[in-house]
Design a protein around this motif. Structure first.
Motif, mmCIF file in Angstrom:
data_model
loop_
_atom_site.group_PDB
_atom_site.id
_atom_site.type_symbol
_atom_site.label_atom_id
_atom_site.label_comp_id
_atom_site.label_asym_id
_atom_site.label_seq_id
_atom_site.Cartn_x
_atom_site.Cartn_y
_atom_site.Cartn_z
ATOM 1 N N UNK A 1 92.402 78.508 32.963
ATOM 2 C CA UNK A 1 93.046 77.654 33.949
ATOM 3 C C UNK A 1 92.030 76.984 34.859
ATOM 4 N N UNK A 2 90.992 77.740 35.234
ATOM 5 C CA UNK A 2 89.958 77.171 36.094
ATOM 6 C C UNK A 2 89.165 76.098 35.349
ATOM 7 N N UNK A 3 88.882 76.350 34.076
ATOM 8 C CA UNK A 3 88.160 75.351 33.273
ATOM 9 C C UNK A 3 88.974 74.065 33.170
ATOM 10 N N UNK B 1 88.086 70.361 34.683
ATOM 11 C CA UNK B 1 88.047 69.204 33.774
ATOM 12 C C UNK B 1 88.972 68.101 34.262
ATOM 13 N N UNK B 2 90.157 68.484 34.744
ATOM 14 C CA UNK B 2 91.083 67.481 35.267
ATOM 15 C C UNK B 2 90.526 66.800 36.508
ATOM 16 N N UNK B 3 89.872 67.575 37.355
ATOM 17 C CA UNK B 3 89.257 66.973 38.536
ATOM 18 C C UNK B 3 88.168 65.987 38.158
ATOM 19 N N UNK C 1 88.319 62.062 38.982
ATOM 20 C CA UNK C 1 87.237 61.405 39.716
ATOM 21 C C UNK C 1 86.666 60.236 38.932
ATOM 22 N N UNK C 2 86.571 60.405 37.606
ATOM 23 C CA UNK C 2 86.043 59.312 36.787
ATOM 24 C C UNK C 2 87.012 58.151 36.700
ATOM 25 N N UNK C 3 88.329 58.490 36.731
ATOM 26 C CA UNK C 3 89.345 57.431 36.625
ATOM 27 C C UNK C 3 89.769 56.882 37.975
ATOM 28 N N UNK C 4 89.238 57.394 39.050
ATOM 29 C CA UNK C 4 89.640 56.924 40.380
ATOM 30 C C UNK C 4 89.247 55.463 40.563
ATOM 31 N N UNK C 5 90.140 54.711 41.175
ATOM 32 C CA UNK C 5 89.904 53.288 41.375
ATOM 33 C C UNK C 5 89.130 53.074 42.664
#
Length: 348
Positions: free
Chosen positions: A97-99, A103-105, A109-113
């Motif tokens: 769950x932590x992994x 990964x989602x974070x 962050x990479x997809x943040x506009x």
């Protein structure tokens, strides 16, 4: 024993075997030498014993050396353990769950506009109600709407003698004036069949005020429409899905605002009409007698129908925009795929 000799026939008698003196130094030196080293059998035993003793000594020395080396290695290991950090915990993998959360974070962050697209989306949402309202008002201020109003069943007739043709003629002049660039005399010089001035100076002044308000509103709406188009072009090229989200938010805001104004107009039309005029025009410049030309051409029913038409156009436009921009799963996935492809092509 007597042995003969050739020397003069004399007789040689060997001397007796001498006896050692225990007290002499030589005797003491000889006595100090171990007996085993001077006799054959006892000397071999002593030599084997000495060899065994030497081997034991060498083994003991070797064991002491090995223990010293082991002790030195242990000391060095302890020193290295004290100097190096404990990395045993790094080998433990965190929970799944932590992994996934990390990964989602990273993905978010990479997809943040950046900030600019968000500002443009907000601008599109804020400009949309103003543009739609201006378009609806412009649709009402046309000769077509005027003709429909004067010819629809139930529209009140002029009790002071204007026919439908008179209304269409004079009403078209008033409608054209608020949309063109003509000066006030465009209305002030008009006369009726009796040669009297058709519009009073107070009526001409109010129509000039109406012209100023509508012209300003249309210019502002046009500028906002141009800015919205520019923003949409930027969002379409750089951030797929941004146009849809901006228009959807603007349609929601427009729908809420239109419903609120419609409820206010239906519950208290006179109050609503008065408040709108008081907000846009100076007191005493927009009230007239029933026999004045403006009231005869544009009675209260005309304004009720005009407001209802504007509200209907705004509602239809907002609902249609909501349907076309509703954030369905397919549309969200399509936007996300397009955005990911754009980032991949740009090497982001």
């Amino acid at each position: 024993m007597t042995i003969g000799s050739g020397y003069g026939g004399g007789v040689y008698s060997p001397p007796d075997h001498p006896t050692a003196d225990p007290s002499s130094p030589a005797t003491q030196q000889i006595a100090a030498i171990p007996v085993g080293r001077t006799s054959g059998g006892s000397t071999g035993a002593a030599t084997a014993e000495d060899a065994t003793r030497d081997d034991t000594t060498r083994d003991a020395t070797r064991d002491d050396t090995t223990r010293d080396a082991t002790r030195d290695d242990t000391t060095r290991d302890a020193t290295n353990d004290d100097a190096a950090p404990d990395t045993s915990s790094l080998a433990i993998r965190p929970p799944e769950e932590e992994v996934n959360r990390r990964a989602n974070q990273r993905d978010e962050a990479a997809a943040a506009k950046p900030l600019l697209p968000r500002i443009l989306q907000v601008a599109v949402a804020l400009f949309f109600p103003i543009i739609l309202l201006a378009a609806a008002v412009r649709a009402v201020t046309t000769p077509l709407f005027l003709w429909v109003e004067y010819h629809r069943p139930g529209f009140p007739a002029d009790s002071y003698g204007f026919s439908t043709e008179d209304r269409m003629t004079y009403g078209s002049y008033a409608m054209d004036y608020i949309l063109n660039w003509a000066p006030a005399r465009y209305l002030g010089d008009l006369v009726n069949t009796d040669g009297d001035q058709l519009f009073l100076d107070s009526e001409v002044g109010h129509m000039a005020d109406v012209k100023g308000v509508l012209s300003t509103g249309f210019v502002v709406a046009t500028v906002l429409a141009i800015l919205t188009i520019i923003a949409c072009i930027y969002l379409a090229r750089r951030y797929p899905g941004g146009i849809r989200r901006g228009l959807f938010a603007g349609a929601v805001a427009t729908l809420v605002l239109a419903i609120a104004l419609a409820v206010a107009g239906i519950l208290a039309w006179e109050t609503f009409f008065t408040q709108v005029h008081a907000l846009l025009f100076a007191d005493g410049t927009w009230t007239f007698s029933l026999d004045d030309t403006l009231i005869r051409l544009f009675p209260a029913q005309f304004w009720i129908d005009a407001a209802a038409t504007v509200g209907a156009i705004v509602l239809i436009g907002a609902v249609l925009t909501l349907v076309l921009t509703w954030p369905t799963k397919a549309r969200r996935e399509k936007s996300a795929d397009a955005y990911a492809a754009r980032r991949a092509n740009n090497g982001i």
